[in-house]
Scaffold this active site. Structure first.
Site, PDB file in Angstrom:
ATOM      1  N   ALA B  20       0.640  -1.154   0.072  1.00 24.57           N
ATOM      2  CA  ALA B  20       0.131   0.291   0.160  1.00 24.57           C
ATOM      3  C   ALA B  20       1.095   1.316   0.397  1.00 24.57           C
ATOM      4  O   ALA B  20       0.849   2.055   0.593  1.00 24.57           O
ATOM      5  CB  ALA B  20      -1.100   0.008   0.930  1.00 24.57           C
ATOM      6  N   ASP B 115      12.934 -10.163  -1.810  1.00 23.84           N
ATOM      7  CA  ASP B 115      11.908 -11.372  -1.141  1.00 23.84           C
ATOM      8  C   ASP B 115      10.812 -11.467  -1.424  1.00 23.84           C
ATOM      9  O   ASP B 115      10.504 -12.707  -1.605  1.00 23.84           O
ATOM     10  CB  ASP B 115      12.899 -10.885   0.192  1.00 23.84           C
ATOM     11  CG  ASP B 115      13.128 -11.812   0.522  1.00 23.84           C
ATOM     12  OD1 ASP B 115      13.169 -13.336   0.355  1.00 23.84           O
ATOM     13  OD2 ASP B 115      12.940 -12.172   2.146  1.00 23.84           O
ATOM     14  N   CYS B 168      38.845  -5.322  -2.216  1.00 21.62           N
ATOM     15  CA  CYS B 168      39.770  -4.528  -2.720  1.00 21.62           C
ATOM     16  C   CYS B 168      39.615  -3.207  -3.189  1.00 21.62           C
ATOM     17  O   CYS B 168      40.604  -1.821  -2.373  1.00 21.62           O
ATOM     18  CB  CYS B 168      41.057  -4.732  -3.093  1.00 21.62           C
ATOM     19  SG  CYS B 168      40.640  -5.482  -5.238  1.00 21.62           S
ATOM     20  N   CYS B 432      13.183 -22.564 -15.229  1.00 22.02           N
ATOM     21  CA  CYS B 432      13.456 -22.272 -14.102  1.00 22.02           C
ATOM     22  C   CYS B 432      13.009 -23.076 -13.505  1.00 22.02           C
ATOM     23  O   CYS B 432      12.148 -24.243 -13.381  1.00 22.02           O
ATOM     24  CB  CYS B 432      12.156 -21.326 -14.737  1.00 22.02           C
ATOM     25  SG  CYS B 432      11.521 -20.827 -13.187  1.00 22.02           S
TER      26      CYS B 432
HETATM   27 ZN   LIG Z   1       9.189 -19.126 -14.222  1.00 19.11          ZN
END
Ligand SMILES: [Zn+2]
Lengths: 314, 638
Positions: B20, B115, B168, B432
């Site tokens: 929202a 996430d 580095c 996938c």
């Molecule tokens: Zn997929």
């Protein structure tokens, strides 16, 4: 310290957008004055965007009373008769917009847009006209062009799945980033009258169909003496007849009848299209005020049925 | 638009909105205006001042309240008769399980982090509910449609990883301001004010072997009774002076680079004690720790100003002093927070001083805060446009009008005259690991790596699982869950610390592990391949996971290659989009047809010791523009 700096409050509120367009653009926005006419859904969306962006002031003109149509896409108006009775669309929208950003002055000007004199428009940097006749659009555009200072002029309208924006920035000087360098640019714009008078046969074949459809409807309303948007399915044969006349000796496939039929059957705004057109218009006005980034020249069309948002230079 | 089918599809629909925020406010408004009757909305956030410039359903008086609830109340004002059900909660909560998702006809995402997006994608796949996904940054945005079996899922294509930098570059050879920010924030700030037990690369690399480790450890500690002014100057001289001298002594490093210049307080600051400028005593004690500010105490106001080296040095000393005098109890527990004014001041000053040393342009506090806090650019207009596009796609999904599904990109510069560019969605990626059953391959040293490495670095961090279980054949190697008893948890913890090849059922080359996440209803297989050596710089995790959809993180943002994308007239044209400075371009896997805009995360992986720029989440998401110019990418316009 000096009045040119953004206040701490402004910096906090506008933090995320200053990161997009810079503090300088934000300062210019806060000094800009905007006039809008025609408070249906699309203009309500635009007003929301520009008030959130933090312009100096916004003046609303629309003496019409609340109708079912106005309620359907303008989220600024509460659907409560006790609230809206006796108030104009501009007054009701103003009440809600004031709330969005206390740093922007939102006010209402009463009267008929076409009757305001040239002097009146000189108070503004940007004029946005919607829900207006062909004659009014031309007239207001001409008045803006007569002023010594540049007043950016826009028309905007949405019908069914389609939306259109017209832009006249006269002569627009701006800067943009190119390969990490800032370059200065200049664009020349046509007036609304010039832009709609270009002979259709000279336009590229792939020109957006929405352009032609909008012109046909505009001319139909003018010829029949209708109010803006006042067409229905009964007018279809008349509209198609006019289309034939306007396309004389040209390939009529420029606009399929089905497109006109859709626009005639349902001239109402479709809220997702209002959001899209109101968003693009908001972005364009911000570009024009800030003088940053390529503004669109000079038409923008969107049709939800194919999902394309197209710029045409006409 | 006005067909009966259209209206009945909308009226009968039960819709779940996740988020929202910037997109969410616009979306909820547009859904309500479009006559949607039953909308559920989840958001765990509360309202902040910096939201108010675009999240138009919120007012100053709502700051601190639940976004989902306030958004509901605001929309009911103009659409009082529809049903809006708010949840002030995290979409990853177990309440929002498969059955919860199954009740909806479509899910609309307006999220701000990778996430949560992955989590929702997995649940939508499992529940077979169509998902409309979106993201914006600045003037750019996109909307995509994910319908199981018909279009690709959200994870079918590479997602840019959070940008990480070689250690580095940060410790010894910064070449951009962002490197100085990472150094100031993740190393110096963490070293001085964070957890003392954390590993920190600050001295290991810059001091190298030439300084004894004892000496190194002591430098950053304030000695008993040490004058705070003296301590600040000592730290300053050590990190900006002494450490640079040490680094310079390694001539090999500077053969092809500009040498940095050591900076000492004696050269920059006048000898008069800076206390006289400050008024610590005046506002000391009584004030709220969050309002402590070095800028305020030095009388500096404008966060847009770029400070001189001297001003930065004064801010550095002042901020350090204020931490010790006014926020001493927090020292040892602080982590950088973009809303912590004093921390931002300290990091800005430290990054600028380091930048001067390395000949890098200095930046204002406002800019430094944006970089350090990974603040995403956001404007109302783009969110409004994207929300409109989401509703258009949602209606198509509800009408099962799968031929007209489109992914739409909102561009800053027109491509083929288009500012809004629709593209036909891609088919599911057959390899996938999320929406097909193709196994992943993990290269790892099975004689050295522990099971915990797989759990943390692969299953949680890369695959984004929350409650994983790991099976080897029929044996459970690892499991999580609130209902497990203590002994079992202890046994799993012990197992996790074992070397892979030494487990009871050894995990060696050729082993296949099965990973399950109960909440996400996701199951995938990993083939293990033993490998002896890994490149410390390029493969710092000591493992390589392939067949997985996150693109390898870019080590460097290679210049500012902006491409003018106007003017192409062919039907199928290569599309490249101009890249904003703040937008990282990640070369993804090659695609047959191609995408250009990939939503990424603003909030993934808050690594403690890793050098990461991305850390703090905010609203709206970045759009990633694919810079894989090698692959000839074609967009079909319809
Ligand atoms: Zn997929």
């Amino acid at each position: 310290m000096d009045g040119e700096e953004l206040t701490e409050q402004e910096t906090a509120l506008y933090d995320r957008q200053i990161r997009v367009w810079g503090a300088d653009a934000q300062r210019r926005l806060s000094k800009a004055h905007i006039l809008v006419y025609g408070l249906k859904g699309t203009v309500a969306e635009f007003c929301k965007n520009i008030v959130l962006a933090g312009v100096g002031s916004l003046t609303l003109v629309d003496d019409r009373e609340v109708s079912e149509e106005a309620l359907s896409a303008n989220f600024l108006i509460p659907p409560d008769e006790n609230v809206y009775a006796g108030k104009t669309l501009a007054e009701l929208s103003c009440d809600s917009l004031k709330d969005f950003n206390p740093m922007v002055r939102v006010s209402v000007e009463k009267g008929d847009l076409s009757s305001f004199n040239v002097e009146f428009f000189s108070k503004f940097d940007v004029v946005v006209v919607s829900c207006s006749s062909l004659a009014t659009k031309k007239l207001v555009n001409e008045k803006c062009r007569k002023l010594p200072k540049r007043v950016a002029f826009y028309t905007v309208d949405c019908k069914d799945s389609c939306g259109e924006i017209f832009v006249d920035l006269q002569v627009h000087r701006y800067s943009k980033k190119k390969n990490d360098e800032t370059v200065e640019c200049e664009l020349q714009y046509s007036s609304f009258e010039e832009a709609i008078s270009v002979p259709w046969r000279t336009l590229p074949r792939k020109t957006s169909k929405v352009y032609f459809a909008m012109r046909v409807l505009e001319r139909f309303e003018e010829a029949e003496g209708r109010k803006p948007g006042e067409v229905s399915i009964e007018d279809l044969s008349g509209v198609l007849k006019l289309k034939k006349e306007l396309f004389v000796s040209m390939n009529e496939s420029h606009i399929p009848d089905s497109l006109l039929e859709r626009l005639v059957t349902n001239a109402r705004e479709f809220p997702p299209v209002c959001a899209i057109i109101g968003g693009i218009l908001g972005q364009e006005v911000i570009k024009a005020i800030s003088g940053k980034g390529d503004p669109l020249k000079n038409f923008f069309f969107f049709d939800a049925t194919d999902g394309k948002g197209i710029i045409e230079d006409i | 638009m006005a067909s009966d089918k259209h209206f009945s599809a909308i009226k009968g629909a039960k819709v779940l909105m996740v988020g929202a925020g910037g997109i969410g406010c616009e979306l909820l408004k547009t859904l309500a205006l479009s006559d949607f009757q039953d909308i559920h909305i989840i958001d765990m956030d509360t309202i902040e001042v910096s939201n108010l410039n675009r999240q138009f359903l919120f007012r100053q008086s709502h700051v601190g309240q639940s976004k989902a609830k306030v958004a509901r109340d605001a929309v009911l004002k103009f659409r009082p008769h529809i049903s809006i059900t708010p949840y002030h909660a995290n979409v990853k909560d177990s309440d929002f399980d498969l059955d919860f998702f199954k009740q909806f006809n479509v899910v609309l995402n307006g999220l701000d982090n990778l996430d949560a997006r992955r989590h929702v994608n997995r649940l939508c796949l499992a529940a077979e509910v169509p998902l409309v996904e979106s993201g914006t940054t600045g003037f750019l945005g996109q909307v995509t449609v994910h319908v199981k079996g018909k279009t690709e899922c959200y994870e079918c294509q590479p997602k840019p990883a959070p940008k990480t930098y070689p250690v580095c570059t940060i410790t010894s050879t910064p070449s951009k301001f962002v490197h100085c920010i990472v150094w100031a924030k993740d190393l110096l700030f963490a070293k001085l004010f964070g957890d003392k037990n954390q590993e920190n690369d600050l001295n290991v690399r810059s001091g190298d072997a030439s300084s004894s480790s004892n000496h190194v450890e002591d430098v950053f500690e304030r000695r008993n009774d040490e004058n705070i002014e003296h301590y600040g100057k000592r730290i300053y001289d050590h990190v900006f002076g002494y450490n640079i001298e040490i680094a310079l002594s390694n001539e090999e490093t500077w053969k092809n680079r500009n040498k940095p210049k050591p900076i000492y307080t004696r050269d920059i600051l006048d000898n008069e004690p800076t206390q006289q400028n400050g008024n610590v005593e005046k506002n000391g004690g009584t004030s709220d720790p969050s309002s402590v500010s070095a800028m305020a105490s030095l009388g500096m106001k404008n966060p847009q100003d770029i400070w001189s080296l001297k001003e930065n040095s004064r801010i550095f000393i002042e901020a350090l002093k204020l931490f010790f005098l006014q926020r001493e109890e927090e020292i040892g527990n602080l982590t950088f927070d973009k809303d912590d004014q004093l921390a931002v001041e300290f990091v800005t000053a430290a990054a600028n001083i380091r930048a001067s040393s390395f000949g890098i342009a200095l930046h204002s506090l406002f800019e430094a805060k944006g970089i350090a806090g990974n603040i995403v650019h956001a404007v109302a207009t783009t969110n409004a446009v994207i929300a409109g596009l989401i509703v258009i796609e949602a209606i198509k999904v509800l009408k099962s009008d799968s031929k007209s599904y489109r992914m739409t990109y909102c561009l800053e510069h027109p491509s083929k005259k288009m500012l809004l560019m629709p593209v036909e969605p891609f088919e599911p990626n057959k390899s996938c690991y999320v929406c097909s059953e193709t196994p992943l391959t993990l290269e790892i040293n099975t004689n050295r790596a522990k099971l915990r490495d797989i759990i943390e670095k692969v299953v949680k961090s890369k695959l984004g699982m929350n409650a994983p279980s790991i099976m080897h054949g029929t044996e459970v190697l690892y499991e999580t869950g609130d209902d497990l008893d203590k002994d079992l948890l202890a046994a799993y913890a012990a197992k996790a610390d074992k070397v892979l090849s030494e487990l009871n059922s050894p995990v060696i080359g050729g082993t296949m592990l099965t990973i399950n996440d109960l909440y996400q209803e996701l199951r995938c297989n990993i083939n293990i391949k033993h490998r002896e050596e890994f490149d410390e710089e390029k493969e710092p995790d000591g493992l390589v996971l392939s067949g997985w959809t996150q693109a390898p993180s870019l080590v460097e943002n290679n210049g500012n290659k902006s491409v003018d994308n106007a003017g192409s007239t062919s039907e199928a044209s290569t599309l490249e989009v101009e890249k904003d400075d703040e937008i990282e371009i990640v070369a993804g896997k090659k695609r047959k047809l191609s995408e250009d805009v990939i939503p990424s995360n603003a909030g993934e992986s808050k690594g403690k010791n890793k050098l990461e720029v991305l850390d703090d989440e905010d609203d709206e998401d970045l759009i990633m523009l694919d810079g894989d110019s090698g692959a000839n990418k074609k967009i079909r316009h319809q």
